[in-house]
Design an enzyme around this catalytic site. Sequence first.
Site, PDB file in Angstrom:
ATOM      1  N   ASN A  10      46.847  -5.603  19.186  1.00 12.91           N
ATOM      2  CA  ASN A  10      47.062  -6.962  18.693  1.00 12.91           C
ATOM      3  C   ASN A  10      48.323  -6.917  17.826  1.00 12.91           C
ATOM      4  OD1 ASN A  10      47.014  -9.425  17.402  1.00 12.91           O
ATOM      5  ND2 ASN A  10      45.168  -9.000  16.198  1.00 12.91           N
ATOM      6  N   LYS A  12      49.962  -9.273  16.467  1.00 15.61           N
ATOM      7  CA  LYS A  12      50.046 -10.315  15.419  1.00 15.61           C
ATOM      8  C   LYS A  12      51.439 -10.951  15.430  1.00 15.61           C
ATOM      9  CE  LYS A  12      46.393  -7.946  13.019  1.00 15.61           C
ATOM     10  NZ  LYS A  12      45.700  -7.638  11.804  1.00 15.61           N
ATOM     11  N   HIS A  96      39.810 -14.336  15.925  1.00 17.56           N
ATOM     12  CA  HIS A  96      40.241 -13.267  15.011  1.00 17.56           C
ATOM     13  C   HIS A  96      40.046 -13.733  13.566  1.00 17.56           C
ATOM     14  CE1 HIS A  96      42.771 -10.480  12.835  1.00 17.56           C
ATOM     15  NE2 HIS A  96      42.613  -9.655  13.860  1.00 17.56           N
ATOM     16  N   GLU A  98      41.804 -13.525  11.047  1.00 17.47           N
ATOM     17  CA  GLU A  98      42.965 -14.204  10.438  1.00 17.47           C
ATOM     18  C   GLU A  98      43.019 -15.668  10.868  1.00 17.47           C
ATOM     19  OE1 GLU A  98      45.819 -11.254  11.643  1.00 17.47           O
ATOM     20  OE2 GLU A  98      44.910  -9.868  10.216  1.00 17.47           O
ATOM     21  N   GLU A 168      35.163  -6.445  13.851  1.00 17.23           N
ATOM     22  CA  GLU A 168      36.270  -6.161  12.950  1.00 17.23           C
ATOM     23  C   GLU A 168      35.889  -6.550  11.526  1.00 17.23           C
ATOM     24  OE1 GLU A 168      40.247  -6.020  15.204  1.00 17.23           O
ATOM     25  OE2 GLU A 168      39.891  -8.091  14.645  1.00 17.23           O
ATOM     26  N   GLY A 174      43.973  -4.069   8.272  1.00 12.53           N
ATOM     27  CA  GLY A 174      45.271  -3.933   7.616  1.00 12.53           C
ATOM     28  C   GLY A 174      45.191  -3.304   6.228  1.00 12.53           C
ATOM     29  N   SER A 214      42.025  -0.978  10.977  1.00 14.00           N
ATOM     30  CA  SER A 214      42.696   0.277  10.612  1.00 14.00           C
ATOM     31  C   SER A 214      42.410   1.429  11.572  1.00 14.00           C
ATOM     32  CB  SER A 214      42.373   0.660   9.164  1.00 14.00           C
ATOM     33  OG  SER A 214      42.825  -0.359   8.278  1.00 14.00           O
TER      34      SER A 214
HETATM   35  P1  PGA Z   1      44.669  -3.324  11.849  1.00 10.68           P
HETATM   36  O1  PGA Z   1      44.325  -4.745  12.515  1.00 10.68           O
HETATM   37  O2  PGA Z   1      44.505  -2.287  12.919  1.00 10.68           O
HETATM   38  O3  PGA Z   1      46.111  -3.453  11.403  1.00 10.68           O
HETATM   39  O4  PGA Z   1      43.734  -3.129  10.735  1.00 10.68           O
HETATM   40  C1  PGA Z   1      43.267  -4.884  13.423  1.00 10.68           C
HETATM   41  C2  PGA Z   1      43.131  -6.317  13.868  1.00 10.68           C
HETATM   42  O5  PGA Z   1      43.308  -7.212  13.037  1.00 10.68           O
HETATM   43  O6  PGA Z   1      42.836  -6.583  15.050  1.00 10.68           O
END
Ligand code: PGA
Length: 252
Positions: A10, A12, A96, A98, A168, A174, A214
């Site tokens: 992903n 982003k 997601h 976010e 998640e 992140g 992560s």
């Molecule tokens: P990350 O993001 O691996 O940077 O923690 C995962 C995601 O949001 O799908």
Amino acid sequence: MTRKVILAGNWKMYKTVGESVALVARLKETLADVKGREILVCPPFTTLYAVAKALQGSNIQVGGQNLYPAEEGAYTGEVSPKMLLDVGCSCVILGHSERRQYFQESDQFVNQKLKVALEYGLKPILCVGETLEQRGEGRQKTVVSMQVERGLQEIPAEAMKDVAIAYEPIWAIGTGHTATPEQADEMHAVIRNNLSGLYGDQLAQGVCIMYGGSVKPGNVDDLMAQPEVDGALVGGASLDAESFARIVRFQS
Ligand code: PGA
């Protein structure tokens, strides 16, 4: 029952067209021999067309990071499932955290998107996960179960072969704080149990449940070794070809 193994990146809101094409050119080359694992990249909308073109004939699929649940219309700033298909997508990430957090997407809206994605033949990845506060209060299982049940409302059993779920935990996205393999496995088992309640055990056993938060080259092997972890949804570590390639080549 063999489950699909999906390793998805992903991206982003990262990468210009030039950067995207360079990244997938490298992935296409280094991952050409990978079999039995589904590899997916989800770039930003602006680079989907170029990425899909660069990946034509490869073993890497392309997906959107979101969609608006209508074919077309006066929805300024939105992108439809028809448009995603048109530029070469086969999958789409939906719900997601976010999107839920910054753009107020509700379970109902995510469910609507899921239905439309399936109607158009896009394979959705439904994201669910609890906040740190909810985990602190011991509510992670209730919260995630609710997201799964609401997100899948009125999705018929026959459509579920195209649906993947991504667990998640928001506190792991992140932040560098990965869930431990045991924590991930425990929550995946909860999700599989929800699926079993909705669709029966046999169908539930066949659904790919991915972990996200992560995921890195250094922890992917331990996460993927868990019996209930069937794939990974990778943010930061998918922006670099060597690191994503190592994740795709996890050993367990
Ligand atoms: P990350 O993001 O691996 O940077 O923690 C995962 C995601 O949001 O799908």
